[in-house]
Write a protein that holds these residues in place. Structure first.
Motif, PDB file in Angstrom:
ATOM      1  N   LEU A   1      12.484   7.841   9.672  1.00 25.14           N
ATOM      2  CA  LEU A   1      12.559   6.909   8.542  1.00 25.14           C
ATOM      3  C   LEU A   1      13.644   7.337   7.551  1.00 25.14           C
ATOM      4  CD1 LEU A   1       8.756   6.312   7.768  1.00 25.14           C
ATOM      5  CD2 LEU A   1      10.318   4.770   8.928  1.00 25.14           C
ATOM      6  N   VAL A   2      13.713   8.647   7.276  1.00 27.70           N
ATOM      7  CA  VAL A   2      14.731   9.138   6.334  1.00 27.70           C
ATOM      8  C   VAL A   2      16.121   8.839   6.878  1.00 27.70           C
ATOM      9  CG1 VAL A   2      15.748  11.203   5.300  1.00 27.70           C
ATOM     10  CG2 VAL A   2      13.265  10.891   5.272  1.00 27.70           C
ATOM     11  N   ALA A   3      16.313   9.103   8.177  1.00 27.21           N
ATOM     12  CA  ALA A   3      17.632   8.860   8.774  1.00 27.21           C
ATOM     13  C   ALA A   3      17.961   7.369   8.733  1.00 27.21           C
ATOM     14  CB  ALA A   3      17.657   9.383  10.209  1.00 27.21           C
ATOM     15  N   ALA A   4      16.953   6.516   8.896  1.00 26.67           N
ATOM     16  CA  ALA A   4      17.203   5.069   8.893  1.00 26.67           C
ATOM     17  C   ALA A   4      17.649   4.590   7.515  1.00 26.67           C
ATOM     18  CB  ALA A   4      15.949   4.314   9.328  1.00 26.67           C
ATOM     19  N   VAL A   5      17.166   5.216   6.460  1.00 28.75           N
ATOM     20  CA  VAL A   5      17.513   4.752   5.117  1.00 28.75           C
ATOM     21  C   VAL A   5      18.771   5.430   4.584  1.00 28.75           C
ATOM     22  CG1 VAL A   5      16.774   4.682   2.696  1.00 28.75           C
ATOM     23  CG2 VAL A   5      15.186   4.031   4.501  1.00 28.75           C
ATOM     24  N   TYR A   6      18.861   6.719   4.757  1.00 31.18           N
ATOM     25  CA  TYR A   6      19.988   7.428   4.143  1.00 31.18           C
ATOM     26  C   TYR A   6      21.120   7.729   5.133  1.00 31.18           C
ATOM     27  CZ  TYR A   6      16.936   8.157   0.121  1.00 31.18           C
ATOM     28  OH  TYR A   6      16.113   7.973  -0.952  1.00 31.18           O
TER      29      TYR A   6
ATOM     30  N   ALA B   1       3.374   3.162   1.390  1.00 29.73           N
ATOM     31  CA  ALA B   1       4.368   4.135   1.851  1.00 29.73           C
ATOM     32  C   ALA B   1       3.913   4.818   3.136  1.00 29.73           C
ATOM     33  CB  ALA B   1       4.631   5.173   0.760  1.00 29.73           C
TER      34      ALA B   1
ATOM     35  N   GLU C   1      23.000  12.588   6.631  1.00 27.13           N
ATOM     36  CA  GLU C   1      23.670  12.368   5.352  1.00 27.13           C
ATOM     37  C   GLU C   1      22.975  13.132   4.234  1.00 27.13           C
ATOM     38  OE1 GLU C   1      26.045  10.323   3.991  1.00 27.13           O
ATOM     39  OE2 GLU C   1      26.791   9.235   5.737  1.00 27.13           O
ATOM     40  N   LYS C   2      21.676  13.323   4.403  1.00 26.48           N
ATOM     41  CA  LYS C   2      20.917  13.826   3.278  1.00 26.48           C
ATOM     42  C   LYS C   2      19.691  14.553   3.790  1.00 26.48           C
ATOM     43  CE  LYS C   2      18.879  12.120  -0.982  1.00 26.48           C
ATOM     44  NZ  LYS C   2      19.658  12.886  -1.949  1.00 26.48           N
TER      45      LYS C   2
ATOM     46  N   VAL D   1      16.149  15.192   2.736  1.00 25.99           N
ATOM     47  CA  VAL D   1      15.136  14.832   1.761  1.00 25.99           C
ATOM     48  C   VAL D   1      13.880  15.610   2.119  1.00 25.99           C
ATOM     49  CG1 VAL D   1      13.782  12.956   0.782  1.00 25.99           C
ATOM     50  CG2 VAL D   1      16.098  12.530   1.581  1.00 25.99           C
TER      51      VAL D   1
ATOM     52  N   ARG E   1       8.663  10.979   9.928  1.00 22.79           N
ATOM     53  CA  ARG E   1       9.338  10.963   8.632  1.00 22.79           C
ATOM     54  C   ARG E   1      10.847  11.103   8.811  1.00 22.79           C
ATOM     55  NH1 ARG E   1       7.630   8.318   4.521  1.00 22.79           N
ATOM     56  NH2 ARG E   1       8.283   9.220   2.558  1.00 22.79           N
TER      57      ARG E   1
ATOM     58  N   SER F   1      10.545  15.647   2.456  1.00 25.71           N
ATOM     59  CA  SER F   1       9.557  14.576   2.434  1.00 25.71           C
ATOM     60  C   SER F   1       8.695  14.670   3.676  1.00 25.71           C
ATOM     61  CB  SER F   1      10.329  13.257   2.381  1.00 25.71           C
ATOM     62  OG  SER F   1       9.539  12.196   2.782  1.00 25.71           O
TER      63      SER F   1
END
Lengths: 423, 251
Positions: free
Chosen positions: B105-110, B93, B114-115, B117, B102, B119
């Protein structure tokens, strides 16, 4: 006055909780929070080479690492048009059956059986039902033996790789696995007796089954997926069929498949009429009225039948490998080209899809993983609400116990679910 | 007999290290008899509460929740054991810690905005608490987990392995993938103890057990560059389980 009851899930893979919002005794809504810390695999894979992708993505989950690895290999091979030999395909199928045995045995005998016997967990089982625990662990051990022998390592297998295998499994080892499988087959066949009694819940909504279409040449790479209502879609076109959205309270995404909340897993597979091996079919014929048309509680019994099926199939696969000889190891190097590859497999918990885009140097530009638990999330939330409403007026403790058991019927894998894709 | 009280917990991880314990099928009943598994959410639904004789922790720290859980375990346990590569080095991870933030990466997944997180970049346990013992591996070897449990029963801790993967690989007389097949094998700089599992099946060491003590990283780097691998590829491979290396280290 409004109140919220929160229940932290135990004896499942990963971290999750359920919140029940009530007005007096009336249940207003239920939230399912899949709360594993996000590891953001889809983003981590971008920029990695096609060779690295399967090695990294299998770390998404330990329980399902084998099927993640195989599905990733199939997706990469799909992108570059790689065809593996039949011996490699059979060997992959064999290790996946090993994964199925280990996973179902762990869930049934270690995580779910405590509910049936009214103990908190493995320690209680060791005291109250040592023989049953021993039987279950004995089955699980054989599943693991297959995974370790074929994969070279039990969790995150290394021997199965792009275009072929590191090493062929020797005849001696195949015979040893066969012998071990034979020794647990009777226990696998009888497992259904133990997991036959469904939890005494009010009736739940009936599931919309979704699974890969077993048609084709029997190789694990599936072409189409189909649903209980007769709908189907091509694996390559799954992005149109499966729509996902982000929920504020959960780190897994919520999916609708052809506008429906789908249910994947053992119950879905058996409901859709997957072909079973002889003894498993015999058991299924005896108990199918307890599975077909039933709600998710039937999943436990379906898993028990699949335990038998997986052991029988593993034996058949070993016989085929022994009979025909395996030939020399194939080592097919792909011809790199830009494009997308997708693949779908039946993981122990249900339909699993991997899809990757590569540039002409074989570097991953986009990665997408749709996991069984993410697919099941909508149906799980729907059933939780139905069950909570069905138990309005009951003691809170009784309701939370029932909700936790319902979740376990789905056998969720939360580490898998919490890294879902961008569409 | 006095049964040691254990807590077994997972932070940011795949549960594979805890599963390794559950995979000790032949020993599991005895483990349950000899230890009090006070807190083990993956296998027990009742939480016994503090104090613990040992807390065995899988996974990296990447959320405020992970951190709170880690502090709770450290404060209520005599010993704290880091179980597996993620807990010791950050693990898979953390592989992009050095190259992307971080938020990206969060923006790329969610999706963007949108969210939210909560993290942060996944980090090893030692960044936050003191750790008494570590068992490396992705996943760890069963016998190393069992050796720890046996040592705990005797009020001690197991000895540390301080040799690289190559030591066991050579004694198994495997073909050397690095020198003879010129593949990108990380064996010389990686902690042994796995009995060279991967090279024994003809697959290069991917480095899942992290650096061996006194690893000659610079020499491995030179060797791989000489073999024609690009610096970028080498660094990408080396950071798969541990994001930061001292590429000049020659100890």
């Amino acid at each position: 006055m409004g109140s919220v009851v929160e229940l932290n899930l135990a004896r499942v893979e990963g971290h999750g909780s359920v919140k029940v919002y009530r007005q007096g005794s009336r249940v207003e809504r239920v939230e399912l929070c899949l709360a594993d810390s996000p590891r953001l695999f889809e983003a981590l894979l971008v920029g990695k080479s096609y060779l690295e992708v399967p090695e990294i993505i299998c770390r998404i989950c330990s329980l399902c690492s084998t099927v993640h690895k195989v599905t990733a290999l199939l997706a990469v091979e799909n992108a570059f048009g790689v065809e593996v030999s039949w011996a490699t395909a059979l060997t992959r199928e064999l290790i996946m059956q090993g994964g199925m045995i280990q996973d179902h045995a762990l869930h049934l005998y270690c995580l779910l059986l405590p509910d049936l016997l009214g103990v908190p967990g493995v320690t209680g089982l060791a005291q109250k039902a040592p023989e049953l625990l021993k039987t279950g662990l004995g089955i699980k051990r054989v599943g693991n033996m297959i995974q370790e022998t074929v994969g070279g390592r039990l969790i995150h297998p290394v021997n199965i790789r792009l275009g072929g295998l590191g090493q062929r499994v020797s005849k001696k080892e195949l015979l040893r696995l066969r012998h071990e499988l034979e020794s647990v087959l009777p226990a696998c066949r009888d497992a259904y007796r133990l997991f036959r009694t469904p939890f005494p819940f009010p009736e739940l909504p009936s599931p919309n089954a979704l699974a890969v279409d077993p048609g084709g040449d029997g190789r694990s790479a599936a072409i189409r997926c189909r649903m209980g209502g007769g709908e189907s879609f091509a694996v390559s076109g799954y992005r149109e069929a499966i729509k996902e959205s982000v929920l504020p309270h959960s780190n897994a995404k919520y999916s609708k498949v052809m506008e429906k909340e789908a249910t994947v897993g053992a119950l879905a597979r058996l409901s859709l009429g997957v072909r079973l091996s002889a003894q498993a079919q015999g058991v299924f014929d005896e108990v199918k009225h307890e599975i077909l048309g039933r709600d998710i509680r039937g999943n436990t019994l379906a898993q028990a039948i699949e335990l038998c099926d997986a052991a029988e199939r593993a034996i058949e696969l070993i016989d085929r490998l022994l009979e025909k000889g395996q030939g020399s190891p194939d080592d097919v190097g792909p011809v790199l080209r830009a494009g997308r590859g997708s693949a779908a497999c039946e993981a122990p918990r249900g339909l699993l899809i991997h899809s990757y885009d590569f540039d002409s140097d074989g570097i991953c530009t986009e990665a997408d993983v749709v996991t069984p638990t993410a697919l099941n999330q909508g149906a799980m939330a729907r059933d939780l609400l139905a069950l909570a409403r069905g138990m309005e007026g009951e003691e809170t403790k009784k309701m939370t116990t029932a909700l936790e058991r319902l979740i376990r019927c789905y056998d969720p894998c939360i580490s898998c679910a919490v890294h879902v894709l961008k569409l | 007999m006095n049964r040691p009280r254990l807590a077994i917990a997972g932070l940011t991880a795949c549960s594979g290290c805890q599963l390794t314990l559950l995979n000790c099928e032949e020993e599991l009943a005895e483990v349950a008899a000899r230890f009090d598994l006070v807190s083990f959410p993956m296998a027990e639904s009742v939480e016994g509460g503090a104090p613990f004789d040992a807390a065995i922790v899988e996974g990296a720290v990447s959320t405020p929740g992970d951190l709170a859980n880690l502090f709770r375990l450290r404060n209520s346990s005599r010993l704290l054991v880091a179980l597996g590569t993620c807990a010791i080095f950050g693990g898979v991870a953390a592989m992009n810690n050095g190259v992307s933030t971080r938020e990206e990466l969060v923006a790329a997944v969610y999706g963007d905005g949108e969210k939210t997180v909560e993290s942060f970049a996944p980090a090893p346990l030692t960044n936050f608490v003191s750790v008494d013992f570590s068992i490396t591996g992705c996943p760890p070897e069963k016998q190393e987990v069992m050796a720890l449990l046996c040592a705990l029963l005797n009020g001690t801790l197991p000895p540390l392995a301080t040799y690289p993967v190559c030591t066991e690989c050579r004694s198994r007389e495997n073909l050397c993938l690095l020198l003879e097949r010129k593949e990108l094998c990380l064996g010389p700089i990686i902690q042994g103890g796995c009995n060279a599992r991967c090279p024994a099946t003809g697959i290069v060491c991917e480095g899942c057990r992290g650096p061996v003590r006194e690893a000659n990283v610079a020499q491995e780097l030179e060797l791989l560059l000489e073999r024609g691998f690009g610096r970028k590829e080498i660094e990408r491979r080396m950071s798969r389980f541990k994001p930061e290396w001292d590429y000049g280290q020659r100890r």
